[in-house]
Write a protein that holds these residues in place. Sequence first.
Motif, PDB file in Angstrom:
ATOM      1  N   THR A   1      16.901  11.226 -16.911  1.00  0.00           N
ATOM      2  CA  THR A   1      16.191  10.550 -17.837  1.00  0.00           C
ATOM      3  C   THR A   1      15.086  11.564 -18.336  1.00  0.00           C
ATOM      4  OG1 THR A   1      16.656   8.610 -16.827  1.00  0.00           O
ATOM      5  CG2 THR A   1      14.821   8.615 -18.313  1.00  0.00           C
ATOM      6  N   PRO A   2      15.016  11.558 -19.817  1.00  0.00           N
ATOM      7  CA  PRO A   2      13.846  12.632 -20.322  1.00  0.00           C
ATOM      8  C   PRO A   2      12.578  12.086 -19.748  1.00  0.00           C
ATOM      9  CG  PRO A   2      15.596  11.664 -22.020  1.00  0.00           C
ATOM     10  CD  PRO A   2      15.773  10.952 -20.893  1.00  0.00           C
ATOM     11  N   ALA A   3      11.671  13.251 -19.647  1.00  0.00           N
ATOM     12  CA  ALA A   3      10.381  13.032 -19.055  1.00  0.00           C
ATOM     13  C   ALA A   3       9.579  11.963 -20.325  1.00  0.00           C
ATOM     14  CB  ALA A   3       9.983  14.183 -18.713  1.00  0.00           C
ATOM     15  N   THR A   4       8.560  11.430 -19.982  1.00  0.00           N
ATOM     16  CA  THR A   4       7.694  10.827 -20.679  1.00  0.00           C
ATOM     17  C   THR A   4       6.469  11.236 -20.743  1.00  0.00           C
ATOM     18  OG1 THR A   4       7.048   8.988 -19.027  1.00  0.00           O
ATOM     19  CG2 THR A   4       9.107   8.687 -20.139  1.00  0.00           C
ATOM     20  N   LEU A   5       5.795  10.786 -21.501  1.00  0.00           N
ATOM     21  CA  LEU A   5       4.095  11.105 -21.484  1.00  0.00           C
ATOM     22  C   LEU A   5       3.574  10.676 -20.406  1.00  0.00           C
ATOM     23  CD1 LEU A   5       1.871  11.211 -24.477  1.00  0.00           C
ATOM     24  CD2 LEU A   5       1.080  10.115 -22.568  1.00  0.00           C
ATOM     25  N   ALA A   6       4.163   9.619 -19.836  1.00  0.00           N
ATOM     26  CA  ALA A   6       3.212   9.149 -18.401  1.00  0.00           C
ATOM     27  C   ALA A   6       3.651  10.082 -17.400  1.00  0.00           C
ATOM     28  CB  ALA A   6       3.768   7.845 -18.242  1.00  0.00           C
ATOM     29  N   ASP A   7       4.911  10.498 -17.372  1.00  0.00           N
ATOM     30  CA  ASP A   7       5.260  11.426 -16.296  1.00  0.00           C
ATOM     31  C   ASP A   7       4.534  12.725 -16.396  1.00  0.00           C
ATOM     32  OD1 ASP A   7       7.309   9.725 -15.649  1.00  0.00           O
ATOM     33  OD2 ASP A   7       9.030  10.516 -16.857  1.00  0.00           O
ATOM     34  N   VAL A   8       4.260  13.259 -17.680  1.00  0.00           N
ATOM     35  CA  VAL A   8       3.410  14.515 -17.658  1.00  0.00           C
ATOM     36  C   VAL A   8       1.932  14.355 -17.135  1.00  0.00           C
ATOM     37  CG1 VAL A   8       2.535  16.185 -19.083  1.00  0.00           C
ATOM     38  CG2 VAL A   8       4.971  15.424 -19.587  1.00  0.00           C
ATOM     39  N   ALA A   9       1.310  13.279 -17.456  1.00  0.00           N
ATOM     40  CA  ALA A   9       0.162  12.751 -17.123  1.00  0.00           C
ATOM     41  C   ALA A   9      -0.198  12.547 -15.432  1.00  0.00           C
ATOM     42  CB  ALA A   9      -0.306  11.339 -17.795  1.00  0.00           C
ATOM     43  N   GLU A  10       1.013  12.126 -15.017  1.00  0.00           N
ATOM     44  CA  GLU A  10       0.889  11.861 -13.507  1.00  0.00           C
ATOM     45  C   GLU A  10       1.057  13.206 -12.829  1.00  0.00           C
ATOM     46  OE1 GLU A  10       3.630   9.531  -9.837  1.00  0.00           O
ATOM     47  OE2 GLU A  10       4.039   9.398 -12.057  1.00  0.00           O
TER      48      GLU A  10
ATOM     49  N   ALA B   1       0.294  16.210 -14.142  1.00  0.00           N
ATOM     50  CA  ALA B   1      -0.801  16.821 -14.321  1.00  0.00           C
ATOM     51  C   ALA B   1      -2.340  16.330 -13.717  1.00  0.00           C
ATOM     52  CB  ALA B   1      -1.148  17.184 -15.872  1.00  0.00           C
ATOM     53  N   GLY B   2      -2.165  15.129 -13.273  1.00  0.00           N
ATOM     54  CA  GLY B   2      -3.478  14.602 -12.730  1.00  0.00           C
ATOM     55  C   GLY B   2      -4.614  14.107 -13.912  1.00  0.00           C
ATOM     56  N   VAL B   3      -3.816  13.799 -15.062  1.00  0.00           N
ATOM     57  CA  VAL B   3      -4.850  13.575 -16.035  1.00  0.00           C
ATOM     58  C   VAL B   3      -4.213  12.244 -16.739  1.00  0.00           C
ATOM     59  CG1 VAL B   3      -5.355  16.022 -16.579  1.00  0.00           C
ATOM     60  CG2 VAL B   3      -3.416  14.666 -17.634  1.00  0.00           C
ATOM     61  N   SER B   4      -5.233  11.523 -17.733  1.00  0.00           N
ATOM     62  CA  SER B   4      -4.667  10.421 -18.574  1.00  0.00           C
ATOM     63  C   SER B   4      -3.656  10.826 -19.718  1.00  0.00           C
ATOM     64  CB  SER B   4      -6.161   9.911 -19.069  1.00  0.00           C
ATOM     65  OG  SER B   4      -6.490  10.787 -20.305  1.00  0.00           O
ATOM     66  N   ARG B   5      -3.101   9.697 -20.104  1.00  0.00           N
ATOM     67  CA  ARG B   5      -1.995   9.915 -21.312  1.00  0.00           C
ATOM     68  C   ARG B   5      -2.821  10.407 -22.391  1.00  0.00           C
ATOM     69  NH1 ARG B   5       1.352   4.638 -20.696  1.00  0.00           N
ATOM     70  NH2 ARG B   5      -0.589   3.569 -20.216  1.00  0.00           N
ATOM     71  N   GLN B   6      -3.990   9.923 -22.617  1.00  0.00           N
ATOM     72  CA  GLN B   6      -4.779  10.283 -23.839  1.00  0.00           C
ATOM     73  C   GLN B   6      -4.927  11.879 -23.736  1.00  0.00           C
ATOM     74  OE1 GLN B   6      -5.662   8.863 -26.614  1.00  0.00           O
ATOM     75  NE2 GLN B   6      -5.898  10.943 -27.226  1.00  0.00           N
ATOM     76  N   THR B   7      -5.108  12.465 -22.637  1.00  0.00           N
ATOM     77  CA  THR B   7      -5.217  13.920 -22.247  1.00  0.00           C
ATOM     78  C   THR B   7      -4.244  14.686 -22.698  1.00  0.00           C
ATOM     79  OG1 THR B   7      -7.010  13.550 -20.600  1.00  0.00           O
ATOM     80  CG2 THR B   7      -6.406  15.672 -20.549  1.00  0.00           C
ATOM     81  N   VAL B   8      -3.026  14.112 -22.286  1.00  0.00           N
ATOM     82  CA  VAL B   8      -1.816  14.555 -22.608  1.00  0.00           C
ATOM     83  C   VAL B   8      -1.652  14.707 -24.022  1.00  0.00           C
ATOM     84  CG1 VAL B   8       0.739  14.600 -22.211  1.00  0.00           C
ATOM     85  CG2 VAL B   8      -0.758  14.268 -20.476  1.00  0.00           C
ATOM     86  N   SER B   9      -1.941  13.707 -24.872  1.00  0.00           N
ATOM     87  CA  SER B   9      -1.790  13.485 -26.140  1.00  0.00           C
ATOM     88  C   SER B   9      -2.859  14.811 -27.049  1.00  0.00           C
ATOM     89  CB  SER B   9      -2.096  12.208 -26.500  1.00  0.00           C
ATOM     90  OG  SER B   9      -1.951  12.051 -28.083  1.00  0.00           O
ATOM     91  N   ASN B  10      -3.829  14.632 -26.577  1.00  0.00           N
ATOM     92  CA  ASN B  10      -4.713  15.650 -26.921  1.00  0.00           C
ATOM     93  C   ASN B  10      -4.394  17.266 -26.753  1.00  0.00           C
ATOM     94  OD1 ASN B  10      -6.577  13.889 -27.793  1.00  0.00           O
ATOM     95  ND2 ASN B  10      -7.878  13.906 -25.992  1.00  0.00           N
ATOM     96  N   ALA B  11      -3.612  17.487 -25.575  1.00  0.00           N
ATOM     97  CA  ALA B  11      -3.182  18.827 -25.537  1.00  0.00           C
ATOM     98  C   ALA B  11      -2.019  19.076 -26.461  1.00  0.00           C
ATOM     99  CB  ALA B  11      -2.338  18.721 -23.982  1.00  0.00           C
ATOM    100  N   ILE B  12      -1.454  17.949 -26.843  1.00  0.00           N
ATOM    101  CA  ILE B  12      -0.149  18.335 -27.819  1.00  0.00           C
ATOM    102  C   ILE B  12      -0.767  18.462 -29.210  1.00  0.00           C
ATOM    103  CG2 ILE B  12       1.996  17.267 -28.784  1.00  0.00           C
ATOM    104  CD1 ILE B  12       2.389  16.207 -26.033  1.00  0.00           C
ATOM    105  N   ASN B  13      -1.583  17.591 -29.451  1.00  0.00           N
ATOM    106  CA  ASN B  13      -1.966  17.259 -30.871  1.00  0.00           C
ATOM    107  C   ASN B  13      -3.443  17.570 -31.118  1.00  0.00           C
ATOM    108  OD1 ASN B  13       0.229  15.556 -31.604  1.00  0.00           O
ATOM    109  ND2 ASN B  13      -0.692  14.055 -30.561  1.00  0.00           N
ATOM    110  N   ASN B  14      -4.455  17.919 -30.207  1.00  0.00           N
ATOM    111  CA  ASN B  14      -5.659  18.285 -30.529  1.00  0.00           C
ATOM    112  C   ASN B  14      -6.254  19.300 -29.274  1.00  0.00           C
ATOM    113  OD1 ASN B  14      -6.586  16.898 -33.179  1.00  0.00           O
ATOM    114  ND2 ASN B  14      -5.938  15.264 -31.663  1.00  0.00           N
ATOM    115  N   PRO B  15      -5.422  20.516 -28.985  1.00  0.00           N
ATOM    116  CA  PRO B  15      -5.609  21.374 -27.828  1.00  0.00           C
ATOM    117  C   PRO B  15      -7.143  21.763 -27.902  1.00  0.00           C
ATOM    118  CG  PRO B  15      -4.206  22.416 -29.282  1.00  0.00           C
ATOM    119  CD  PRO B  15      -4.575  21.064 -29.870  1.00  0.00           C
TER     120      PRO B  15
END
Length: 345
Positions: free
Chosen positions: A6-15, A17-31
């Motif tokens: 199953t393709p990884a989700t943003l929540a999987d990445v957050a878990e 990396a030990g960060v929030s989903r917003q932090t993952v979003s920032n890493a992609i869109n506003n590093p």
Amino acid sequence: MDSSRTPATLADVAERAGVSRQTVSNAINNPDLLRADTLARVREAIEVLDYTPNQAARHLRTRSSHLIGMRLVPVQEFTASATTDRFVHALVEASREAGYHVLLFSGGRVEEGEQPDPLGGYDDLLRSTAVDAFVVTDTYLGNPQTVGLTLRRAPFVAFGRPWDDAGATHPWVDVDGAAGVQAATEHLREHGHERIAWIGWQPGSRIGEDRRAGWHRTMAAHGLSTIGLEAAVDDTVDAGRQAAAALLDAGGPTAFVCASDTLAVGVLHTLTERGLAPGRDVAVVGFDDSQVAQVMGLTSVRQPLEEVAVQLVAALRALLAPGHTVAPGVLLEPRLEVRTSSTRG
């Protein structure tokens, strides 16, 4: 990545990396908003999980598709130029490096005897917000594409000057055709030619008139007559062949400069029919440096289409940036590719 997973989700990445989903979003869109160590941790999780952001969802949030629309014009038959192919490839590469993709579209089916709709295809894409901006390649005065897109407030950049339209405010990039033909004519003059003929297009083409100006002003600068040494024809091989035959019969030119490789190939056919050798007996120069020119040993003016594409994408990015200002036009100079058709060996 295993296709059965199953393709990884943003929540999987957050878990991971030990960060929030917003932090993952920032890493992609506003590093730039993240600390270096946090950004590195998130990027590592993205790589390990082979995570791909949902572009459709991103489009809904940002109203940006990262797509550039460009309408393809049907290629005229019996011509030698492949300039459009080379330009499209260069635009795709330059856009990809800037994070964009090119969406090619047509103006729709045209029945025999009908004129194509100059705005066909544009409104559909504008209604669907499928593209962020357009690249326009026809820029003659009053062109319905540039006028229509301006009225619709649709962002676009143009390959070509806004001929005779001093009020145009859109960004553009063009190639100095007159300078290219001037270089071609100077090259022939340096090889001892004085009766240098011009074969160009029918009146009304501003690009054609620009190229002709390079020949005419160079001849004038050297005090050389142009009387009986020019023809205006359709851009086909056969038209170039017939024009060359008529000029050879009437004025006896020792060299030809042509507005396109298509016309120059027609001249080469005429020389072959008369037992004349290109370069040794009569010199020939084309314009566009097509693959046909390269194969046939035809000297030709090469447009810097790769640089045109880079400059267009740069102008487009500036146009789409917040608080953008109108960018000045960019005029690039071509170069002459010398081959055997214009040298006496």
